[in-house]
Write a protein that holds these residues in place. Structure first.
Motif, PDB file in Angstrom:
ATOM      1  N   LEU A  75       0.822  -1.214   0.000  1.00 30.85           N
ATOM      2  CA  LEU A  75       0.000   0.000   0.000  1.00 30.85           C
ATOM      3  C   LEU A  75       0.856   1.265   0.000  1.00 30.85           C
ATOM      4  O   LEU A  75       0.531   2.240  -0.680  1.00 30.85           O
ATOM      5  N   LEU A  76       1.961   1.254   0.742  1.00 31.29           N
ATOM      6  CA  LEU A  76       2.851   2.418   0.761  1.00 31.29           C
ATOM      7  C   LEU A  76       3.450   2.659  -0.616  1.00 31.29           C
ATOM      8  O   LEU A  76       3.417   3.792  -1.114  1.00 31.29           O
ATOM      9  N   SER A  77       3.984   1.624  -1.247  1.00 28.22           N
ATOM     10  CA  SER A  77       4.606   1.824  -2.554  1.00 28.22           C
ATOM     11  C   SER A  77       3.571   2.184  -3.618  1.00 28.22           C
ATOM     12  O   SER A  77       3.853   2.978  -4.518  1.00 28.22           O
ATOM     13  N   SER A  78       2.369   1.644  -3.507  1.00 33.76           N
ATOM     14  CA  SER A  78       1.308   2.026  -4.445  1.00 33.76           C
ATOM     15  C   SER A  78       0.942   3.502  -4.283  1.00 33.76           C
ATOM     16  O   SER A  78       0.785   4.224  -5.274  1.00 33.76           O
ATOM     17  N   THR A  79       0.836   3.949  -3.046  1.00 34.59           N
ATOM     18  CA  THR A  79       0.519   5.358  -2.787  1.00 34.59           C
ATOM     19  C   THR A  79       1.628   6.274  -3.276  1.00 34.59           C
ATOM     20  O   THR A  79       1.370   7.298  -3.918  1.00 34.59           O
ATOM     21  N   ILE A  80       2.876   5.911  -2.984  1.00 38.97           N
ATOM     22  CA  ILE A  80       4.005   6.729  -3.438  1.00 38.97           C
ATOM     23  C   ILE A  80       4.035   6.785  -4.967  1.00 38.97           C
ATOM     24  O   ILE A  80       4.218   7.859  -5.549  1.00 38.97           O
ATOM     25  N   GLN A  96       1.573   6.421  -7.127  1.00 35.30           N
ATOM     26  CA  GLN A  96       0.484   7.247  -7.656  1.00 35.30           C
ATOM     27  C   GLN A  96       0.744   8.728  -7.429  1.00 35.30           C
ATOM     28  O   GLN A  96       0.473   9.549  -8.306  1.00 35.30           O
ATOM     29  N   ASN A  97       1.274   9.081  -6.268  1.00 36.45           N
ATOM     30  CA  ASN A  97       1.567  10.489  -6.004  1.00 36.45           C
ATOM     31  C   ASN A  97       2.671  11.012  -6.916  1.00 36.45           C
ATOM     32  O   ASN A  97       2.553  12.121  -7.456  1.00 36.45           O
ATOM     33  N   THR A 134      -0.084   0.713 -10.087  1.00 36.82           N
ATOM     34  CA  THR A 134      -0.724   0.383  -8.810  1.00 36.82           C
ATOM     35  C   THR A 134      -0.612  -1.085  -8.420  1.00 36.82           C
ATOM     36  O   THR A 134      -0.796  -1.401  -7.246  1.00 36.82           O
TER      37      THR A 134
END
Length: 172
Positions: free
Chosen positions: A51-56, A58-59, A88
């Motif tokens: 989840l952290l790497s997916s969020t990073i 996408q940002n 993602t």
């Protein structure tokens, strides 16, 4: 140099029509590797890193595409979906597999080799994806990619350290 790039990546042109299925097979393969491989990470650690790497990702992608306009994502639905799934699902799965391999390495030399290999692997994937026309690099170069993946790797390592600290502190 441009001629050489066109020759090397002309191999991918016939595959462009079936890119959706190629991305699905890649995700299935990564999931199979992750599920069947002996894991050094707990389910919670793997999910948190994913989840952290997916969020990073996408940002970073939003900043680079919308604000800075260094990368352009195609407007077609299939290509947009492929870019979204790549950023993602594929990249976070690769980061979790990296972290699992990293925690398995015992020596500092082995850990450095794993870090360098995965940064090069992620950068290579990004350029293959660009030559498959999922992304269009406008003013993007390889150094930006190397910095991006170094940041993602360091953030995932720090998150893993923090989760490990919470796990060991909570078990006392």
């Amino acid at each position: 140099m441009l001629f050489l790039n066109k020759q090397i990546f002309s191999f991918f042109n016939p595959w462009r029509k079936n890119m959706f299925w190629i991305v699905c097979i890649l995700i299935f393969t990564l999931l199979t590797i992750f599920i069947w491989k002996r894991k050094n990470l707990t389910l919670f650690e793997g999910l948190a890193i994913f989840l952290l790497s997916s969020t990073i990702n996408q940002n970073i992608l939003n900043i680079v595409t919308v604000n800075m306009k260094l990368i352009r994502i195609p407007k077609e639905v299939n290509e947009f979906f492929e870019a979204f799934v790549y950023r993602t699902l594929v990249i976070p799965l690769l980061v979790v597999i990296f972290l699992d391999i990293y925690t398995h390495s015992k020596t500092m030399t082995g850990k450095i080799i794993v870090i360098v290999f995965w940064i090069i692997l992620l950068t290579s994937f990004e350029y293959i994806v660009e030559h498959l026309s999922i992304f269009h690099f406008i003013r993007w170069n390889i150094w930006y990619s190397l910095m991006e993946w170094l940041f993602v790797i360091i953030a995932s390592l720090l998150c893993h350290r923090f989760l490990y600290y919470l796990h060991t502190k909570g078990s006392r």
